[in-house]
Write a protein that holds these residues in place. Structure first.
Motif, short mmCIF file in Angstrom:
data_model
loop_
_atom_site.label_atom_id
_atom_site.label_comp_id
_atom_site.label_asym_id
_atom_site.label_seq_id
_atom_site.Cartn_x
_atom_site.Cartn_y
_atom_site.Cartn_z
N LYS A 73 0.86 -1.18 0.00
CA LYS A 73 0.00 0.00 0.00
C LYS A 73 0.90 1.24 0.00
CE LYS A 73 -3.71 -2.35 2.52
NZ LYS A 73 -4.54 -2.35 3.76
N LEU A 74 0.85 1.98 -1.08
CA LEU A 74 1.76 3.11 -1.29
C LEU A 74 1.14 4.42 -0.85
CD1 LEU A 74 4.29 4.45 -2.68
CD2 LEU A 74 2.90 4.50 -4.78
N GLU A 75 1.94 5.23 -0.14
CA GLU A 75 1.62 6.63 0.09
C GLU A 75 2.86 7.45 -0.21
OE1 GLU A 75 0.09 9.85 3.46
OE2 GLU A 75 0.24 7.73 3.99
N VAL A 76 2.74 8.39 -1.13
CA VAL A 76 3.84 9.30 -1.43
C VAL A 76 3.67 10.53 -0.54
CG1 VAL A 76 5.04 10.64 -3.18
CG2 VAL A 76 3.94 8.47 -3.81
N VAL A 77 4.66 10.78 0.31
CA VAL A 77 4.56 11.86 1.30
C VAL A 77 5.38 13.06 0.84
CG1 VAL A 77 4.89 12.48 3.73
CG2 VAL A 77 4.35 10.10 3.10
N PRO A 78 4.79 14.25 0.78
CA PRO A 78 5.54 15.45 0.40
C PRO A 78 6.69 15.71 1.37
CG PRO A 78 3.18 15.88 0.40
CD PRO A 78 3.36 14.55 1.05
N TRP A 79 7.76 16.30 0.87
CA TRP A 79 8.90 16.58 1.73
C TRP A 79 8.55 17.50 2.89
CZ3 TRP A 79 13.09 14.00 2.40
CH2 TRP A 79 13.57 13.18 1.37
N ALA A 80 7.65 18.43 2.67
CA ALA A 80 7.28 19.37 3.73
C ALA A 80 6.67 18.66 4.93
CB ALA A 80 6.30 20.41 3.19
N ASP A 81 6.13 17.45 4.73
CA ASP A 81 5.45 16.71 5.80
C ASP A 81 6.23 15.51 6.31
OD1 ASP A 81 3.30 18.44 5.33
OD2 ASP A 81 2.36 17.07 3.90
N LEU A 82 7.23 15.07 5.54
CA LEU A 82 7.80 13.75 5.77
C LEU A 82 8.47 13.62 7.14
CD1 LEU A 82 8.27 10.94 4.63
CD2 LEU A 82 10.35 11.79 3.54
N LEU A 83 9.33 14.56 7.52
CA LEU A 83 10.03 14.42 8.79
C LEU A 83 9.06 14.40 9.97
CD1 LEU A 83 12.64 14.14 10.35
CD2 LEU A 83 12.89 16.63 10.29
N ASN A 84 8.09 15.31 9.97
CA ASN A 84 7.11 15.33 11.06
C ASN A 84 6.31 14.04 11.11
OD1 ASN A 84 7.79 17.79 12.12
ND2 ASN A 84 6.14 18.92 11.16
N ARG A 85 5.93 13.52 9.93
CA ARG A 85 5.16 12.27 9.89
C ARG A 85 5.98 11.13 10.49
NH1 ARG A 85 1.36 11.67 5.66
NH2 ARG A 85 1.15 9.51 6.42
N ILE A 86 7.25 11.08 10.15
CA ILE A 86 8.10 10.00 10.66
C ILE A 86 8.27 10.12 12.17
CG2 ILE A 86 10.39 8.97 10.59
CD1 ILE A 86 10.58 9.95 7.66
N LEU A 87 8.52 11.34 12.64
CA LEU A 87 8.72 11.53 14.07
C LEU A 87 7.45 11.20 14.86
CD1 LEU A 87 10.82 14.82 14.09
CD2 LEU A 87 11.63 12.51 14.56
N THR A 88 6.30 11.57 14.33
CA THR A 88 5.03 11.23 14.97
C THR A 88 4.83 9.72 15.01
OG1 THR A 88 4.05 13.32 14.25
CG2 THR A 88 2.53 11.57 14.90
N ALA A 89 5.18 9.05 13.91
CA ALA A 89 5.05 7.59 13.88
C ALA A 89 6.00 6.93 14.87
CB ALA A 89 5.34 7.09 12.46
N ALA A 90 7.20 7.50 15.00
CA ALA A 90 8.16 6.95 15.96
C ALA A 90 7.66 7.11 17.39
CB ALA A 90 9.51 7.63 15.79
N THR A 91 6.99 8.24 17.65
CA THR A 91 6.45 8.51 18.97
C THR A 91 5.31 7.56 19.31
OG1 THR A 91 7.01 10.84 18.74
CG2 THR A 91 5.42 10.27 20.43
N SER A 92 4.41 7.38 18.37
CA SER A 92 3.19 6.59 18.63
C SER A 92 3.41 5.10 18.47
CB SER A 92 2.10 7.03 17.66
OG SER A 92 2.44 6.69 16.32
N GLY A 93 4.46 4.73 17.74
CA GLY A 93 4.65 3.33 17.43
C GLY A 93 3.76 2.85 16.30
N GLN A 94 3.02 3.78 15.68
CA GLN A 94 2.11 3.44 14.59
C GLN A 94 2.63 4.04 13.29
OE1 GLN A 94 -0.50 1.36 15.28
NE2 GLN A 94 0.38 1.36 17.33
N GLY A 95 3.49 3.33 12.64
CA GLY A 95 4.07 3.83 11.40
C GLY A 95 3.92 2.83 10.28
N PRO A 96 4.49 3.12 9.12
CA PRO A 96 4.45 2.18 8.00
C PRO A 96 5.41 1.03 8.28
CG PRO A 96 5.87 3.99 7.45
CD PRO A 96 5.28 4.32 8.80
N ASP A 97 5.36 0.03 7.42
CA ASP A 97 6.34 -1.05 7.53
C ASP A 97 7.69 -0.61 6.99
OD1 ASP A 97 4.58 -3.38 8.42
OD2 ASP A 97 3.51 -2.68 6.64
#
Length: 437
Positions: A73-97
């Motif tokens: 399942k693909l999601e292309v994430v804009p650069w403006a959002d990518l770092l925050n999205r990754i950090l949020t996923a790392a915090t919550s433990g709910q990220g992509p594979d």
């Protein structure tokens, strides 16, 4: 990194992530295989648009599914959002594979503990660590730890120039030194057109440029024990040299102070500027309607005119890495997917599509990557590019020093003096915003 946008940590700080990642639902680093038939993948925006990326990637994901039975399942994430999205996923433990990360973020994201370490066993599962080019492996995490990611696309900075504008100005060859660039720039800046474009509000691009100039002045921006060192004479000189392209030499249009979304590439393609320093720009120029024979590419300037190591560095090691979240529910599938994406066949297909260089040695030997434009980038990566500091605070460095440079460009655009003292004051403020060690 590719298609660089303004990096912003926002409300999610690395200190918060470091605290939360320990209790974010990780399965202890081993992953599991509870969903063997599906994977989620966050891809970074590499092409001219997200839709372009989907057109490039989806056929390859379909091919992977046909080979393995695993749907991605693909999601292309804009650069403006990518770092925050990754950090949020790392915090919550709910990220992509599986996800793409800018290679300059590797050590910062590694410090969260959320990414799978690439030890010898994991590298062997995708064909071995020695398949990858050494310079690309240098931007995969702290040197004392197993890498946090594997290289996917490699890039380097080069000087792109408009052949017609050079010919019309009677300029026979691109500049090789900074003195030549300024002299050439003065001939090109006329009739409402500027010599060179910058992205003054793009924090990551600002960092890339001043890091390279810092190397040329002998600055590293961090001490050997990882402490911020933004206010040395050489660091101040590097930042001032970059901003002075607008403030003193007047070869950058004032409006570039507000650029953050690749407007400098659009200006170049529309003959509004004659030069731009960029990573692997050919695909973007083509998307902007420019023919390949309308532009040329040369190594980015260095003090002596001959690129090399140390003070003749002319690029950071740019690129995209591929990482796996430790708490993936499909570790086996994730490893198969990384192996697929870094296979020789896929490396050739994807890097040709994006105009980048394969970080896999055997794929890099394909004749397609002997194109003159790509050869400049390949040679830069091999001999004159340096990795940005592989320290946990690197992403904060991009934010605070990138912002300082942005503010200095704003001063220059407004006609306010940019002096050594004002540059040092901005960098002192930036250093104060860094974590204390």
């Amino acid at each position: 990194m590719r298609r660089i946008r303004a990096a912003a940590v926002g409300a999610v700080t690395l200190s918060l992530v470091l605290t939360a990642a320990a209790c974010g639902g990780s399965t202890g680093g081993s992953g599991s295989d509870k969903q063997p038939k599906t994977l989620t993948y966050w891809a970074s925006n590499q092409g001219a648009s997200i839709e372009v990326d989907k057109k490039v990637l989806q056929p390859e994901l379909d091919r992977f599914e046909k080979q393995t039975g695993i749907k991605v399942k693909l999601e292309v994430v804009p650069w403006a959002d990518l770092l925050n999205r990754i950090l949020t996923a790392a915090t919550s433990g709910q990220g992509p594979d599986v996800l793409n990360i800018g290679n300059t973020w590797s050590a910062s994201l590694q410090s969260t503990g959320a990414l799978l370490p690439w030890d010898t066993k994991n590298f062997e599962a995708i064909g071995g660590k020695d398949r990858f080019v050494e310079s690309a492996l240098g931007s995969t995490g702290a040197q004392t730890q197993d890498p946090a990611a594997v290289p996917l696309y490699s890039m380097a900075y080069a000087l792109y120039y408009n052949k017609k504008m050079f010919k019309d100005a009677g300029i026979e060859k691109p500049p090789a030194t900074w003195d030549e660039l300024i002299a050439t720039g003065r001939k090109l800046t006329k009739d409402g057109k500027a010599a060179i474009g910058v992205e003054g509000s793009n924090l990551s691009n600002n960092i890339h440029q001043v890091f390279v100039l810092g190397k040329q002045h002998g600055a590293d921006f961090f001490t050997s024990d990882g402490k911020a060192d933004f206010t040395s004479d050489s660091a101040v000189a590097a930042v001032k040299q970059y901003v002075d392209l607008m403030a003193t030499h007047k070869i950058v249009a004032p409006g570039n102070a507000e650029y953050a979304q690749n407007q400098s590439l659009s200006d170049f393609a529309k003959d509004k500027t004659a030069m731009v320093l960029w990573q692997t720009a050919s695909a973007t120029f083509k998307a902007q309607g420019m023919n390949d024979d309308e532009w040329g590419v040369a190594p980015a300037p260095v003090p002596s005119g001959t690129p090399g190591a140390g003070k003749q560095t002319n690029s950071m090691v740019a690129g995209i890495n591929m990482a796996v979240f430790k708490n993936t529910r499909n570790l086996d599938g994730a490893m198969k997917f990384v192996k697929f994406m870094t296979s020789d066949e896929e490396q050739k297909t994807l890097n040709k599509a994006y105009g980048s260089i394969p970080p896999v040695k055997t794929a890099q030997q394909d004749p397609a990557f002997n194109d003159p434009a790509l050869a400049v980038l390949r040679d830069t990566l091999a001999g004159s590019a340096s990795a940005l500091p592989q320290v946990p605070e690197e992403s904060q460095f991009e934010t605070v020093v990138g912002t300082a440079v942005k503010e200095l460009f704003a001063d220059a655009a407004a006609g306010r003096a940019v002096t050594t003292e004002s540059v040092k004051a901005k960098l002192e403020k930036a250093q104060q915003q860094m974590p204390k060690k």
